[in-house]
Design a protein around this motif. Structure first.
Motif, mmCIF file in Angstrom:
data_model
loop_
_atom_site.group_PDB
_atom_site.id
_atom_site.type_symbol
_atom_site.label_atom_id
_atom_site.label_comp_id
_atom_site.label_asym_id
_atom_site.label_seq_id
_atom_site.Cartn_x
_atom_site.Cartn_y
_atom_site.Cartn_z
ATOM 1 N N MET A 46 2.017 -5.338 0.844
ATOM 2 C CA MET A 46 3.337 -4.700 0.790
ATOM 3 C C MET A 46 3.314 -3.349 1.483
ATOM 4 O O MET A 46 4.217 -2.999 2.229
ATOM 5 N N ARG A 47 2.249 -2.603 1.244
ATOM 6 C CA ARG A 47 2.094 -1.272 1.833
ATOM 7 C C ARG A 47 2.139 -1.358 3.358
ATOM 8 O O ARG A 47 2.676 -0.474 4.020
ATOM 9 N N LEU A 48 1.578 -2.443 3.898
ATOM 10 C CA LEU A 48 1.543 -2.592 5.346
ATOM 11 C C LEU A 48 2.942 -2.731 5.945
ATOM 12 O O LEU A 48 3.159 -2.393 7.102
ATOM 13 N N GLY A 49 3.903 -3.211 5.139
ATOM 14 C CA GLY A 49 5.274 -3.278 5.643
ATOM 15 C C GLY A 49 5.802 -1.907 6.030
ATOM 16 O O GLY A 49 6.575 -1.774 6.966
ATOM 17 N N GLY A 50 5.354 -0.867 5.299
ATOM 18 C CA GLY A 50 5.864 0.472 5.567
ATOM 19 C C GLY A 50 4.813 1.408 6.124
ATOM 20 O O GLY A 50 4.983 2.619 6.109
ATOM 21 N N VAL A 51 3.732 0.821 6.651
ATOM 22 C CA VAL A 51 2.586 1.673 7.004
ATOM 23 C C VAL A 51 2.889 2.579 8.195
ATOM 24 O O VAL A 51 2.270 3.624 8.365
ATOM 25 N N VAL A 52 3.867 2.201 9.024
ATOM 26 C CA VAL A 52 4.186 3.075 10.159
ATOM 27 C C VAL A 52 5.393 3.966 9.858
ATOM 28 O O VAL A 52 5.844 4.711 10.716
ATOM 29 N N ARG A 53 5.917 3.889 8.624
ATOM 30 C CA ARG A 53 7.060 4.735 8.290
ATOM 31 C C ARG A 53 6.620 6.155 8.012
ATOM 32 O O ARG A 53 5.548 6.401 7.481
ATOM 33 N N ARG A 54 7.476 7.109 8.348
ATOM 34 C CA ARG A 54 7.118 8.513 8.125
ATOM 35 C C ARG A 54 7.691 9.026 6.803
ATOM 36 O O ARG A 54 7.189 9.983 6.241
ATOM 37 N N ASP A 55 8.777 8.408 6.333
ATOM 38 C CA ASP A 55 9.446 8.926 5.126
ATOM 39 C C ASP A 55 8.891 8.259 3.874
ATOM 40 O O ASP A 55 9.256 7.151 3.524
ATOM 41 N N ARG A 56 7.998 9.006 3.193
ATOM 42 C CA ARG A 56 7.334 8.458 2.012
ATOM 43 C C ARG A 56 8.325 8.088 0.913
ATOM 44 O O ARG A 56 8.194 7.054 0.274
ATOM 45 N N ASN A 57 9.309 8.946 0.688
ATOM 46 C CA ASN A 57 10.243 8.689 -0.416
ATOM 47 C C ASN A 57 11.106 7.470 -0.131
ATOM 48 O O ASN A 57 11.354 6.667 -1.022
#
Lengths: 236, 294
Positions: free
Chosen positions: A98-109
């Motif tokens: 699941m984490r990999l879905g957002g691994v390139v996102r910059r906005d943690r929140n």
């Protein structure tokens, strides 16, 4: 307004031509299905959009021509492609997937919100976060693949044969969630599906492909009544 | 008993060197699917650079150590971009042959630049011994064990707890899927090669303080690291590290208690272990069989 537009797109695998000039449109907030027999070019159409096959012709997403871009930069524009076979990392944990879905996102929140949103749809994944993803059942893996796509907060979701190998009850549950995402959250969806009945019941518009060409395109309610489609794909 | 522990410590010091290099081999094997035969020579070359920084430029050991690690990282990434990536669509055998060519190139270049004669490579740790209940412990051994453990811990933490590490693992496991998730796979693989080169550099510098620095001194170390990695599992980082330490301690004890085998036959024994593991348990002691359902 068109979110995605393909104009006369051709694609080949080496000398073998798979798409002979496909044109299609997915509007903002619209759910669209691609139907067709094996080898009609359904999967290749999705691969053309996500940049994993060489194409000619125009592919425009959100006003940008993406036909020559690399898959990773197309993904970063907001196109989440859940490939045939789901693309789960069997050796990694459910959470790492699941984490990999957002691994390139910059906005943690923002990502945390989307993780919670995904758990809202798939509460069972939360119980299995530490489990090795390869040990999940086929249905759970399909849910995980969709949850991972949601964590990237896509603007367009590409789904390739999500019903493949799943029990009918799981397929109905899966498409119920797809409808909710599309109708309640306004997520645009382009789904390739063998199960024409459930696909047509979940989308607003559909394209019928035959050997790399669009044979027919119409609102799904019309296609459900269409004689040829009923005979060939709906089976009644 | 004191004698036994003394040989365990000496074995751990050697094992630490093997473990650091074995971990580098596993990183490359997971990322690129091949065994990098040039891994030891990359460490040898980096150690010569450190030697030059210390002996020609007059830098302190730890400053030279740090600069060498930075250069090794860049060098490893450059090797991936220039020599490995162009062959990424070719067979694994082709890529393995490229690494064998690199082995020769690094070896030859070191001999050409620094000459074939052996050089003394200093240790950052004092040549002191102390006595713990009859066990005489050499501080240089202790330092080598500490440095190798620290390296292993840093690499594990990087892969386990950071975004970068997760992207690197994903890129190695399934590059096509990773690209669909927006991960820039090729830079991730280059970073992996850079990290592996840093580990080799550490192994090279730790080995050079125990042996002497010459263009060929890492060939034997590479063989032991390979045997250790296979023993633990060439696809399991933890397995490779444990396997390498086990091999180091085992060979050290063997040389003490079975002198007929241990002193002159260390290499054949290590290679026999390697063949035996490949025969009996190819995944290694820690090799994990991945469970898959369709």
């Amino acid at each position: 307004m068109a979110l995605l537009e393909l104009r006369d797109v051709e694609a080949s695998y080496g000398p073998l031509k798979a798409l002979h000039g496909i044109s299609l449109v997915v509007d903002e907030g619209q759910a669209v299905a691609i139907l067709g027999a094996n080898g009609a070019g359904k999967t290749t159409t999705l691969r053309a959009i996500s940049g994993t096959v060489q194409t000619s012709g125009d592919i425009v997403f959100d006003g940008k021509r993406i036909g020559r871009r690399a898959p990773e930069s197309i993904a970063r524009l907001g196109i989440a492609h859940v490939p045939e076979g789901r693309g789960i990392y069997g050796e990694l944990s459910v959470w790492e997937n699941m984490r990999l879905g957002g691994v390139v996102r910059r906005d943690r929140n923002g990502m945390k919100q989307d993780v919670e949103r995904a758990f809202g749809y798939f509460p069972r994944l939360r119980e299995r976060l530490k489990q090795q993803a390869g040990t999940l059942s086929g249905g759970e893996q399909q849910m995980l693949a969709l949850a991972r796509a949601l964590v990237s907060r896509p603007r367009l979701l590409l789904l390739d044969e999500p019903s493949l190998g799943l029990a009918p009850v799981i397929v109905r549950e899966f498409f119920r969630i797809i409808r909710a995402l599309n109708q309640e959250e306004g997520l645009a969806v382009l789904v390739v599906e063998q199960n024409a009945k459930i696909a047509l019941a979940s989308v607003q518009h559909a394209y019928l492909l035959e050997v790399g060409r669009v044979a027919l395109d119409a609102p799904s309610t019309e296609l459900e009544k269409h004689e040829g489609v009923r005979a060939s794909y709906l089976g009644y | 008993m004191a004698n036994f522990f003394q040989h365990v410590i000496a074995g751990l010091a050697n094992g630490g060197v093997y473990a650091t290099l074995a971990l580098a081999l596993v990183l490359i094997h997971r990322a690129t699917g091949i065994l990098n035969f040039a891994q030891g020579e990359m460490g040898m070359f980096a150690t010569y650079i450190a030697w030059s920084l210390i002996n020609s430029r007059g830098l302190t050991y730890w400053l030279a150590f740090t600069i060498t690690l930075a250069l090794a990282f860049l060098g490893g990434a450059a090797v991936h971009q220039a020599a490995i990536r162009p062959f990424s669509h070719r067979s694994e055998l082709t890529v393995v042959l490229v690494t064998i060519a690199l082995l020769g190139i690094f070896n030859g270049a070191a001999g050409w630049i620094w000459g074939p004669e052996e050089k003394f490579f200093q240790s950052p740790f004092p040549l002191r011994v102390f006595d713990v209940g009859g066990v005489v412990i050499n501080e240089q051994d202790l330092g080598a064990i500490g440095v190798s453990l620290a390296c292993v811990a840093v690499v594990f933490a990087l892969f386990r707890y950071t975004r970068l590490g997760l992207q690197m693992r994903a890129s190695a496991l399934a590059p096509e899927t990773s690209r669909l998730l927006g991960i820039r796979v090729v830079p991730m693989l280059s970073i992996g090669w850079g990290l592996a080169a840093m580990l080799s550099a550490v192994a090279g510098m730790m080995a050079a303080q125990a042996l002497v620095l010459s263009p060929n001194y890492m060939l034997l170390v590479l063989t032991y690291a390979f045997a250790g990695a296979v023993l633990g599992g060439i696809d399991s980082p933890i397995g490779a590290v444990v396997g390498a330490y086990t091999l180091g301690v085992g060979l050290s004890l063997l040389s003490e208690y079975v002198p007929s085998l241990g002193s002159s036959l260390q290499l054949p024994v290590a290679l026999a272990i390697l063949v035996l593991v490949l025969l009996v348990r190819p995944a290694g002691l820690f090799g994990r069989v991945v469970v898959r359902r369709v």
